[in-house]
Write a protein that holds these residues in place. Sequence first.
Motif, PDB file in Angstrom:
ATOM      1  N   SER A 214       0.887  -1.207  -0.161  1.00 22.00           N
ATOM      2  CA  SER A 214       0.055  -0.086   0.060  1.00 22.00           C
ATOM      3  C   SER A 214       0.952   1.329  -0.026  1.00 22.00           C
ATOM      4  CB  SER A 214      -0.729  -0.131   1.230  1.00 22.00           C
ATOM      5  OG  SER A 214      -0.300  -0.143   2.456  1.00 22.00           O
ATOM      6  N   ALA A 215       2.361   1.121   0.038  1.00 18.02           N
ATOM      7  CA  ALA A 215       3.077   2.502   0.037  1.00 18.02           C
ATOM      8  C   ALA A 215       3.220   2.796  -1.249  1.00 18.02           C
ATOM      9  CB  ALA A 215       4.296   2.130   0.682  1.00 18.02           C
ATOM     10  N   ASP A 216       3.613   4.203  -1.354  1.00 15.38           N
ATOM     11  CA  ASP A 216       3.902   4.675  -2.529  1.00 15.38           C
ATOM     12  C   ASP A 216       5.027   3.846  -3.272  1.00 15.38           C
ATOM     13  OD1 ASP A 216       2.039   6.536  -2.256  1.00 15.38           O
ATOM     14  OD2 ASP A 216       3.378   8.118  -1.440  1.00 15.38           O
ATOM     15  N   ALA A 217       5.261   4.152  -4.516  1.00 13.39           N
ATOM     16  CA  ALA A 217       6.300   3.153  -5.143  1.00 13.39           C
ATOM     17  C   ALA A 217       7.810   3.444  -4.883  1.00 13.39           C
ATOM     18  CB  ALA A 217       6.383   3.651  -6.776  1.00 13.39           C
ATOM     19  N   PRO A 218       8.112   4.945  -4.571  1.00 16.24           N
ATOM     20  CA  PRO A 218       9.515   4.890  -3.884  1.00 16.24           C
ATOM     21  C   PRO A 218       9.819   4.245  -2.427  1.00 16.24           C
ATOM     22  CG  PRO A 218       8.781   6.841  -5.070  1.00 16.24           C
ATOM     23  CD  PRO A 218       7.350   6.132  -4.746  1.00 16.24           C
ATOM     24  N   VAL A 219       8.561   4.300  -1.804  1.00 20.75           N
ATOM     25  CA  VAL A 219       8.760   3.919  -0.124  1.00 20.75           C
ATOM     26  C   VAL A 219       8.716   2.466  -0.357  1.00 20.75           C
ATOM     27  CG1 VAL A 219       7.641   3.904   1.871  1.00 20.75           C
ATOM     28  CG2 VAL A 219       7.724   6.138   0.417  1.00 20.75           C
ATOM     29  N   ARG A 220       7.819   1.935  -1.128  1.00 17.28           N
ATOM     30  CA  ARG A 220       7.561   0.404  -1.568  1.00 17.28           C
ATOM     31  C   ARG A 220       8.939  -0.175  -1.748  1.00 17.28           C
ATOM     32  NH1 ARG A 220       3.570   0.371  -4.157  1.00 17.28           N
ATOM     33  NH2 ARG A 220       4.473  -0.041  -6.458  1.00 17.28           N
ATOM     34  N   GLU A 221       9.609   0.478  -2.840  1.00 14.59           N
ATOM     35  CA  GLU A 221      10.979  -0.148  -3.307  1.00 14.59           C
ATOM     36  C   GLU A 221      11.943  -0.075  -2.094  1.00 14.59           C
ATOM     37  OE1 GLU A 221      13.305  -2.165  -5.371  1.00 14.59           O
ATOM     38  OE2 GLU A 221      11.200  -1.913  -5.886  1.00 14.59           O
ATOM     39  N   ARG A 222      12.082   1.049  -1.258  1.00 15.28           N
ATOM     40  CA  ARG A 222      12.829   1.112  -0.329  1.00 15.28           C
ATOM     41  C   ARG A 222      12.758  -0.104   0.868  1.00 15.28           C
ATOM     42  NH1 ARG A 222      12.484   6.824  -1.126  1.00 15.28           N
ATOM     43  NH2 ARG A 222      10.782   7.039   0.711  1.00 15.28           N
ATOM     44  N   MET A 223      11.667  -0.324   1.100  1.00 18.03           N
ATOM     45  CA  MET A 223      11.335  -1.058   2.132  1.00 18.03           C
ATOM     46  C   MET A 223      11.704  -2.456   1.719  1.00 18.03           C
ATOM     47  SD  MET A 223       7.370  -0.538   3.203  1.00 18.03           S
ATOM     48  CE  MET A 223       6.969   0.743   4.571  1.00 18.03           C
ATOM     49  N   ILE A 224      11.525  -2.808   0.513  1.00 18.87           N
ATOM     50  CA  ILE A 224      11.753  -4.193  -0.169  1.00 18.87           C
ATOM     51  C   ILE A 224      13.351  -4.307  -0.213  1.00 18.87           C
ATOM     52  CG2 ILE A 224      11.621  -5.595  -2.189  1.00 18.87           C
ATOM     53  CD1 ILE A 224       9.028  -4.411  -2.937  1.00 18.87           C
ATOM     54  N   GLN A 225      13.899  -3.206  -0.663  1.00 14.83           N
ATOM     55  CA  GLN A 225      15.416  -3.455  -0.909  1.00 14.83           C
ATOM     56  C   GLN A 225      15.972  -3.353   0.389  1.00 14.83           C
ATOM     57  OE1 GLN A 225      16.919  -3.899  -3.632  1.00 14.83           O
ATOM     58  NE2 GLN A 225      18.946  -3.988  -2.596  1.00 14.83           N
ATOM     59  N   ALA A 226      15.671  -2.763   1.555  1.00 15.77           N
ATOM     60  CA  ALA A 226      15.951  -2.910   2.735  1.00 15.77           C
ATOM     61  C   ALA A 226      16.031  -4.229   3.263  1.00 15.77           C
ATOM     62  CB  ALA A 226      15.348  -1.945   3.792  1.00 15.77           C
TER      63      ALA A 226
END
Length: 311
Positions: A214-226
């Motif tokens: 549900s996060a915005d695309a940039p935030v979602r990608e940062r979560m996944i990469q982290a």
Amino acid sequence: MELRDIITGSAPGARLSESDATTHVERRRAPSARFALLDDMIVERGAKVDWDLLHNLHYKAENLPMGPKFWRLRLGDRTIAVLVIGLPKLMLRERHVALSKIKPGGKETWFTNRYRTDWINDNIRVVSRFVTDTQFRGVGIGYRMMNLVARLEGRRLIEIQSSMSKFNQFGPKAGFTFVRPQNASKYDIGLRFFRSTFAANPADSELIIQEIESADAPVRERMIQAGREFYYRHSALEKTGNNREKGAERVAKMDIHSIVKALQQLVLASPMYGLYMNPDAGRESLPQSLPLTAFGWQKPYEPLDLTRLDA
């Protein structure tokens, strides 16, 4: 009508002679259920094809341990259970609790490290995967087969790390002794990571996934990469064994569900550690296969009574 009339089908009040009685009634003080097909089940060496047949029923279906050896339970021509034995880890906290004499001390040398490594590889094997056909679960196959395989494998010690052992007593029934469970080695640092990255409870995988999606695309990608970076940095599994060459590449391809599952396994898992001391280790007369009922020929920690094999 009396009970004996119902049992034998005689007319009410008829006198019975011994020749009239067609049914024998036996009353046991402590009756117990028994699965008759156990008599026809055979524990023997298997192959990877047996694992391939049933591995989709196992929750860790993707990977096999280093140096796998396969044992199967056969009923007729059908493989109904598979147990995979693997090589042990060289360093394990729970093993150091159970076997304090091989725990690393303050002054380690090349010689002591080499000796410990050789001793572990020569004497210990691990119950790594165990899966039973769903049709035959709950009838007492698991602990019987695990005990017999632990004997036939021929090593002095057989280990198991099992989360299911918290809820199912198949390990103690097979003769394994368990130590007190401990938190995962990455528990503290892992909780800090979860709390700094996600708002959801670390144990609630569905809420974590919903939060990411549900996060915005940039935030979602940062979560996944982290998540990928933390998991790979702290996971020995992805840097050893079959994953050593392609671990980083495999982690980089993990989707959201896979990375959340891997993180929870790394941080929250606290499997029970059990150890079986094989009373048949070094015995030259061990057969290549055994009927599953051989488990009952002696107590789980006593040497196999092979006199029953030819009976």
